[in-house]
Design an enzyme around this catalytic site. Structure first.
Site, PDB file in Angstrom:
ATOM      1  N   CYS A  25      10.330  48.606   7.619  1.00  0.00           N
ATOM      2  CA  CYS A  25      11.406  47.634   7.808  1.00  0.00           C
ATOM      3  C   CYS A  25      11.388  46.514   6.785  1.00  0.00           C
ATOM      4  O   CYS A  25      12.433  46.045   6.355  1.00  0.00           O
ATOM      5  CB  CYS A  25      11.391  47.095   9.230  1.00  0.00           C
ATOM      6  SG  CYS A  25       9.813  46.432   9.713  1.00  0.00           S
TER       7      CYS A  25
ATOM      8  N   ASP B 291      20.757  44.475  10.417  1.00  0.00           N
ATOM      9  CA  ASP B 291      19.439  45.147  10.402  1.00  0.00           C
ATOM     10  C   ASP B 291      19.560  46.473   9.680  1.00  0.00           C
ATOM     11  O   ASP B 291      20.021  47.467  10.249  1.00  0.00           O
ATOM     12  CB  ASP B 291      18.940  45.367  11.840  1.00  0.00           C
ATOM     13  CG  ASP B 291      17.505  45.880  11.839  1.00  0.00           C
ATOM     14  OD1 ASP B 291      16.965  46.148  10.743  1.00  0.00           O
ATOM     15  OD2 ASP B 291      16.929  45.993  12.933  1.00  0.00           O
TER      16      ASP B 291
ATOM     17  N   HIS C  49       8.801  43.344  13.312  1.00  0.00           N
ATOM     18  CA  HIS C  49       9.997  43.847  12.640  1.00  0.00           C
ATOM     19  C   HIS C  49      10.509  42.795  11.666  1.00  0.00           C
ATOM     20  O   HIS C  49      10.197  41.610  11.782  1.00  0.00           O
ATOM     21  CB  HIS C  49      11.056  44.164  13.716  1.00  0.00           C
ATOM     22  CG  HIS C  49      12.209  44.952  13.190  1.00  0.00           C
ATOM     23  ND1 HIS C  49      12.052  46.110  12.470  1.00  0.00           N
ATOM     24  CD2 HIS C  49      13.558  44.752  13.301  1.00  0.00           C
ATOM     25  CE1 HIS C  49      13.235  46.594  12.157  1.00  0.00           C
ATOM     26  NE2 HIS C  49      14.169  45.779  12.652  1.00  0.00           N
TER      27      HIS C  49
END
Lengths: 646, 305
Positions: free
Chosen positions: A398, A458, A442
């Protein structure tokens, strides 16, 4: 002193000091073990204990060792080490019952020191077991004739009897805020989010199954893909690492809520930083904290003990719709002369004359279509890290996606920033709360669009929707072996294992909440709920003292009742008085001596008493062991026994 | 107590010199309907004691010498085919007597031992499907050499438990020994002995033992003893409830011999060594003590309530 008692003492000491082995210096552990073995050997072989000068030498050497090791003889580490060495040394001069008592008291004391290092449920259970062994040995010391089984039973009864007292003290004893002993370095060191983000920092963190925090939602929990727990916001990029940059706290954030509020409470594990994690976007929080311009919630001081707070967030929002120009400038910062291809790519998107929203869409579809992979083990990147990632390796976690996305946005003149935190969590359906682990760490992006303010984007959700919908394990199905046990389990556990795990976590959660987290406020709340009106130290002290005396009194009453039940009858009492009278005259009766034998013995020693005593003994025997029950005989015996003059 | 019981004791004491305690204990055993195990070296008068008791009490006496080739049939009896009436006829073994002396019981194999011990327990024997009652009173005196001697099968603890008491004869003191050496041959005297008691009288006495009073205070004392053996670290096992019953009935018999109609703690203490000696085992540091010390310490450790 019997061998079995010495072995019992050795076992007690071993159990007491064993947990310390993990953090004591190696030389201390091995010295302790050596002395234990030495004492065991001496007991086994029956050899004499070492000479005093040798013990003195070892003591002085140990003290020197501690001084060199810790630069002190005081302080937690040094003091615990000192206690360890002293208790094992004491074993080597264990000669009399007095030494055994000292050892037992020391063992009881050292049991507590284990809680300096761990306060978990297994530790507590182990300590109870240790205490049971110590108490059993203690009983052995005082009653060597009792066999092991009744000895264990007595120890268990003693420990059970201690429970009410423990509860009273636990509930009422005044609490001290902060971690045990209140020193910052005592906070439990743990890994967690950092205020820097470089490739690999989050994927490394995702290898830890340590709990970051647990969440109770007041009502219905939001959808999983809405569970973005906001942590550090990163503005500045130097080509490889993201940092917060120059932080400005003076400007208040502006916030328009579009959605109903979500209320929840968070039990945050200590992480030694000031961030308090909240859902995007935070509105209220129950502990003293400040809200920064970029919506980070910062506590007044680092969280170095478990912290529980209530918070309210709005999942739909317009944040900072009117942003200061200099903030926009910060959000457009790029490292100079790096990643030309990425700059090029962003320029082509912009070159079509597309608006900001279209560029964002372009970027996301680029990630979606160009064969990007979500992986825990991305290949290393060069100096032009973003270029390497976007055009060559196309594999990342991520942080790679968030970083590349923000870079592209900035290259296309859209203000953007990286937000790190946690996403998702595991639902504990047994305790009805969510567990958020380090493996749920994250990173995502926020872009500023005019009229909408800061909008969360995202990119990971585009490449690996499973990461956001389910968890990491679902997103990297081929790499789950690398994941920590707890995070891996989530993907496909057998029901019983999952139940066991969640039950255990719930137990730990309750333990944290109600045992370790029983602080002044909880104490206050609990006592209020019990109906206590004026909660002052004085009142608590009075209730505590009277409670303790009440419990002790009840036990005493119970035992006395036992004694009263065995109170001898009148005849027996008169006989015992008679025996005491004779004992004063120098003719004591042995406890196992029967009346007949006794009277014969006295008759031999004092012939002038023979007739009287034979008569008394015969009457006593007839009344106590015979069938004679009439009042008359009893009265006569009582009179004659009382009348006896020596 | 009946005059005849006194006479029994007197007569026995004239032959077995210097052992009044053993004689009383053996009689106690008999009155309490238990069986007696005498353990001692050969030649200290075990057999003589049994013989004298049998003669004085007027009981049918049988002696079974246990050897390693003794078979159960040698004890219980066997059916033999009779040619005349073409039938099997049962020939009772020596067990069918009122007093049995099982001499050197630990020399026989366990098979033969258990034949005797079962008969003792059941008071009857079953041979070839027919149950035959043993005569009453039925009293077994078994003797055994200390088990460390070569060629013996020591009785296991579970079978030792069938004996109410185990006693030792011990060497006679100097005076008794002199009497023994200077006196007439014991065997001749025994041959001339006259019974002092009818066996019906003995049965009546056995009934009277049961009527001897054991007061709650006394039962407290017995329970305290049992509890102590179960709790103290020095014993391998505590005394069983059966041992408690044995202790009580032996103490009753002892009280009867002492002409009392109620048991007192001294009675319990008197029979305690005989009753618990073979039922208690010391462990650990205490196992080196001999059993006499062990029982004496037991008596001293338990206060009379």
């Amino acid at each position: 002193m019997s061998k079995s008692l010495i072995y019992g003492l050795l076992l007690s000491v071993l159990m007491v000091i064993a947990p310390h082995a993990s953090h004591l210096p190696l030389w201390v552990s091995s010295l302790c073990v050596t002395m234990l073995l030495w004492r065991a050997y001496l007991t086994f072989s029956g050899n004499a204990l070492p000479k005093r000068w040798l013990l003195t030498l070892i003591t002085v050497a140990s003290l020197g060792g501690i001084a060199v090791n810790f630069y002190a003889l005081f302080g937690r580490e040094a003091a615990v080490t000192l206690l360890m060495l002293m208790v094992t040394l004491k074993l080597l001069e264990l000669r009399a019952a007095r030494d055994a008592m000292v050892l037992i008291y020391m063992s009881c004391f050292i049991v507590i020191t284990n809680f300096f290092y761990s306060q978990s449920i297994p530790t507590a259970l182990y300590m109870i077991a240790t205490l049971a062994v110590v108490v059993t040995t203690w009983i052995h010391l005082h009653a060597p004739n009792i066999a092991l089984k009744p000895r264990l039973r007595t120890a268990a009864i003693l420990l059970l009897q201690a429970i009410p007292l423990t509860l009273i003290l636990f509930v009422l004893f005044p609490r001290i805020q902060g971690p045990l002993w209140g020193l910052p370095q005592d906070a439990f060191a743990s890994s967690g989010l950092d205020d820097k983000m470089a490739p690999g920092s989050l994927s490394r963190l995702s290898l830890s199954d340590a709990v970051a925090f647990r969440v109770n939602y007041a009502d219905k929990p939001p959808a999983r893909d809405q569970m973005y727990w906001r942590g550090p916001v990163l503005w500045h990029f130097d080509g490889s690492t993201w940092t917060p940059g120059r932080t400005i706290h003076s400007v208040a954030p502006q916030f328009t809520e579009l959605d109903k509020a979500v209320d929840y409470s968070v039990t945050l594990e200590p992480h030694n930083k000031t961030w308090l994690f909240t859902l995007d976007m935070p509105d209220k929080i129950s502990v003293p904290a400040s809200l920064t311009h970029d919506f980070q919630v910062l506590g007044k001081e680092p969280v170095n003990s478990r912290l529980r707070y209530e918070a309210r967030s709005h999942l739909g929002f317009h944040a900072n719709v009117r942003e200061a120009a200099w903030q926009i400038q910060r959000a457009l910062q790029l490292p100079p002369a790096l990643n030309p291809q990425a700059l090029q790519l962003a320029a082509t998107w912009r070159g079509d004359g597309a608006n900001d929203a279209a560029v964002v869409r372009n970027a996301l579809s680029y990630f979606n279509r160009q064969g990007f992979q979500y992986t825990l083990e991305p290949p290393p990147l060069g100096v032009n890290g973003i270029d390497d990632f976007l055009f060559t390796t196309k594999k990342g976690f991520c942080e790679h996606y968030a970083s590349a996305f923000v870079f592209l946005m900035r290259a296309a003149h859209i203000p953007a920033r990286v937000v790190t935190g946690y996403q998702g969590g595991e639902f504990n359906y047994i305790g009805n709360y969510y567990i958020v682990r380090q493996s749920d760490a994250h990173a995502w992006a926020e872009v500023w669009l005019s009229g909408q303010g800061w909008v969360r984007v995202d990119p990971t959700a585009v490449i690996a929707p499973a990461r956001v919908q389910t968890n990491v394990a679902a997103a990297v199905p081929n790499e789950t072996a690398a994941l920590p046990f707890m995070a891996r389990m989530v993907s496909n556990p057998p029901a019983w294992l999952s139940n066991l795990r969640l039950n255990w976590d719930m137990l730990a959660f309750r333990w944290n909440q109600w045992v370790l987290g029983y602080n002044t406020e909880r104490q206050f709340a609990f006592l209020t709920s019990l109906g206590m009106k004026a909660i002052t130290w004085q009142n608590m002290a009075i209730i505590m003292t009277s409670g303790i005396w009440l419990v002790i009194g009840l036990f005493a009453l119970f035992m006395l009742r036992h004694l009263f039940a065995r109170q001898p009858d009148k005849v027996q009492a008169a006989w015992l008085r008679l025996c005491r009278k004779l004992a004063k005259a120098g003719l004591p009766r042995a406890a196992h001596e029967g009346a007949q034998d006794y009277s014969i013995r006295i008759a031999a020693a004092r012939p002038e008493l023979a007739a009287t005593l034979h008569d008394l003994a015969a009457r006593y025997i007839a009344l106590r062991y015979g069938a004679v029950q009439d009042e008359q005989a009893q009265r006569e015996f009582l009179q004659r026994a009382a009348a006896l003059k020596i | 107590m009946s005059q005849s019981l006194n006479n029994v004791i007197k007569q026995a004491e004239q032959i077995i010199l210097g052992k009044p305690q053993q004689i009383r204990l053996a009689l106690t055993c008999l009155l309490a309907r238990g069986h007696l195990l005498i353990e001692d070296l050969p030649g200290v008068g075990k057999t003589t004691l049994a013989h004298v008791l049998a003669c004085t009490l007027g009981l049918q006496f049988q002696r079974i010498q246990f050897t390693s080739d003794l078979l159960p049939a040698d004890i219980l009896g066997v059916s033999v085919y009779q040619r005349d009436n073409e039938k099997f006829e049962f020939h009772p073994g020596p067990i069918f007597a009122q007093m049995i002396l099982a001499d050197e019981v630990n020399r026989a194999t366990p098979k033969a031992q258990s034949a005797l011990l079962e008969a003792m327990e059941e008071q009857q024997v079953t041979i070839e499907g027919t149950t035959r009652a043993l005569p009453a009173p039925f009293f077994v005196i078994a003797t055994q050499n200390p088990s460390y001697q070569v060629g013996t099968f020591p009785l296991p603890e579970s079978q030792l438990d069938r004996f109410l008491m185990r006693i030792q004869m011990g060497y006679p003191d100097a005076q008794a020994e002199r009497g023994l050496l200077s006196g007439v041959d014991r065997r001749e005297i025994i041959a001339r002995l006259s019974p002092q008691m009818e066996s019906t009288e003995l049965l009546a006495l056995q009934q009277r033992v049961k009527a001897v009073l054991a007061s709650p205070a006394l039962l407290d004392y017995i329970q305290a003893i049992l509890r102590h053996t179960r709790e103290a670290a020095r014993y391998a096992h505590g005394l069983s409830p059966r041992a408690g019953l044995a202790l009580l009935s032996a103490a009753r018999a002892w009280a009867l011999l002492d002409e009392r109609d109620a048991v007192i703690p001294e009675d319990v203490q008197a029979v305690l060594p005989g009753v618990v000696n073979h039922r208690l085992q010391a462990i650990g540091e205490y196992s080196k003590q001999n059993n006499g010390t062990l029982v004496r310490e037991l008596i001293e450790a338990v206060a009379i309530p």
